[in-house]
Enzyme design. Structure first.
Site, PDB file in Angstrom:
ATOM      1  N   HIS A 117       0.656   1.246 -13.164  1.00 44.75           N
ATOM      2  CA  HIS A 117       1.453   0.101 -13.612  1.00 44.75           C
ATOM      3  C   HIS A 117       2.937   0.488 -13.590  1.00 44.75           C
ATOM      4  CE1 HIS A 117       2.316  -3.659 -15.594  1.00 44.75           C
ATOM      5  NE2 HIS A 117       3.167  -2.993 -16.337  1.00 44.75           N
ATOM      6  N   GLY A 175       0.779  -1.237   0.000  1.00 45.42           N
ATOM      7  CA  GLY A 175       0.000   0.000   0.000  1.00 45.42           C
ATOM      8  C   GLY A 175       0.807   1.281   0.000  1.00 45.42           C
ATOM      9  N   LEU A 203      -9.726  -8.520 -12.986  1.00 46.43           N
ATOM     10  CA  LEU A 203     -10.904  -7.705 -12.714  1.00 46.43           C
ATOM     11  C   LEU A 203     -12.165  -8.284 -13.333  1.00 46.43           C
ATOM     12  CD1 LEU A 203      -9.928  -3.979 -13.176  1.00 46.43           C
ATOM     13  CD2 LEU A 203     -10.275  -5.246 -11.061  1.00 46.43           C
ATOM     14  N   GLU A 244     -11.452  -3.304 -20.939  1.00 48.53           N
ATOM     15  CA  GLU A 244     -11.638  -4.757 -20.872  1.00 48.53           C
ATOM     16  C   GLU A 244     -10.330  -5.531 -21.038  1.00 48.53           C
ATOM     17  OE1 GLU A 244     -13.423  -2.654 -22.663  1.00 48.53           O
ATOM     18  OE2 GLU A 244     -15.342  -2.771 -21.605  1.00 48.53           O
ATOM     19  N   ASP A 247      -4.061  -3.968 -19.073  1.00 51.98           N
ATOM     20  CA  ASP A 247      -3.171  -2.788 -19.185  1.00 51.98           C
ATOM     21  C   ASP A 247      -3.310  -2.083 -20.537  1.00 51.98           C
ATOM     22  OD1 ASP A 247      -2.090  -3.357 -16.651  1.00 51.98           O
ATOM     23  OD2 ASP A 247      -0.577  -4.659 -17.503  1.00 51.98           O
TER      24      ASP A 247
HETATM   25  C1  GAR Z   1       3.218  -1.123  -7.394  1.00 48.40           C
HETATM   26  O1  GAR Z   1       4.533  -1.124  -7.873  1.00 48.40           O
HETATM   27  C2  GAR Z   1       2.240  -1.102  -8.545  1.00 48.40           C
HETATM   28  O2  GAR Z   1       2.679  -0.342  -9.634  1.00 48.40           O
HETATM   29  C3  GAR Z   1       2.196  -2.563  -8.895  1.00 48.40           C
HETATM   30  O3  GAR Z   1       2.148  -3.216  -7.641  1.00 48.40           O
HETATM   31  C4  GAR Z   1       2.890  -2.448  -6.699  1.00 48.40           C
HETATM   32  C5  GAR Z   1       2.060  -2.248  -5.456  1.00 48.40           C
HETATM   33  O4  GAR Z   1       2.813  -1.654  -4.435  1.00 48.40           O
HETATM   34  N1  GAR Z   1       1.067  -2.871  -9.726  1.00 48.40           N
HETATM   35  C6  GAR Z   1       1.108  -3.741 -10.729  1.00 48.40           C
HETATM   36  O5  GAR Z   1       2.101  -4.396 -10.990  1.00 48.40           O
HETATM   37  C7  GAR Z   1      -0.177  -3.865 -11.535  1.00 48.40           C
HETATM   38  N2  GAR Z   1       0.040  -4.604 -12.742  1.00 48.40           N
HETATM   39  P1  GAR Z   1       2.139  -0.938  -3.191  1.00 48.40           P
HETATM   40  O6  GAR Z   1       1.134  -1.913  -2.591  1.00 48.40           O
HETATM   41  O7  GAR Z   1       3.273  -0.669  -2.241  1.00 48.40           O
HETATM   42  O8  GAR Z   1       1.479   0.327  -3.664  1.00 48.40           O
END
Ligand code: GAR
Length: 207
Positions: A110, A12, A94, A148, A151
């Site tokens: 992303h 988070g 999703l 849909e 990414d």
């Molecule tokens: C982040 O780096 C985000 O960009 C990635 O997950 C991590 C979550 O970190 N998301 C993806 O890879 C989506 N395809 P966080 O929980 O510390 O924010």
């Protein structure tokens, strides 16, 4: 006030960046109305509660079928009556119901410069491992609207980050977060909250 619901799965830090930006006035006209995690032990839930934001877990493990989980997730999101849904490290396939309901009202962060290193299987540390394996000199992060595909929705903001010679996936991940993700996710929300985003012919623009 833009009502924002945030969906998370892990630590988070992106959620924290948004919470801090609202507190510091870098995001205006916005209230984070709820946080939902698919994982009970996600530290993101604690970050939300520490900030006084309603937070809950909706886990596929608590439902017999995927359909039941999908419906519960949609119901939980809808209950917050959000104007915008933010996927901040939400690592769940999703449900189409959710995508349809929040078309042009749901964004995702992303950790690469889309269309590089995105799509099925590209999430979290895996993205940075592949960037290093390919010997890229530049990577970054992208905020895009969710459609849909995987990414594939309209790109709103991107920021480039340098890859350094001795990077490990963990070091690179941290740099991409600090220099890109934690900047452009709050920035994107602030733009949307202040009516400064236009989506036209499948492309998103900051106006
Ligand atoms: C982040 O780096 C985000 O960009 C990635 O997950 C991590 C979550 O970190 N998301 C993806 O890879 C989506 N395809 P966080 O929980 O510390 O924010």
């Amino acid at each position: 006030m833009l009502r924002v619901a945030v969906l998370v799965s892990g630590g988070g830090t992106n959620l924290q960046a948004v919470i801090d930006a609202v507190k510091e006035g870098k995001i205006t006209n916005t209230e984070i109305v709820g946080v939902i995690s698919n994982k009970k032990d996600a530290y993101a839930l604690e970050r939300a509660r520490n900030a006084g934001i309603p937070a809950q877990c909706v886990s596929p493990k608590d439902y017999e079928t995927r359909e039941q989980f999908n419906e519960a997730l949609l119901a939980a999101v809808k209950a917050y009556q959000p104007d915008l849904v933010v996927l901040a490290g939400f690592l769940v396939i999703l449900p189409e119901l959710l995508i349809r309901e929040y078309k042009n009202r749901m964004i995702n962060i992303h950790p690469s410069l889309i269309p590089s290193f995105c799509g099925k299987g590209f999430y979290g540390l895996k993205v940075h491992e592949e960037v290093l394996a390919r010997g890229c000199k530049v990577t970054g992060a992208t905020v895009h609207f969710v459609d849909e595909g995987c990414d594939s929705g309209p790109i709103l903001l991107q920021r480039a980050v340098a890859v350094e010679k001795d990077d490990t996936p963990e070091i690179l991940q941290r740099r991409v977060m600090e220099q890109a993700e934690w900047q452009i996710l709050p920035q994107a929300i602030n733009l949307i909250a202040n009516g400064k985003v236009e989506i036209k012919d499948g492309h998103a623009y900051a106006v």
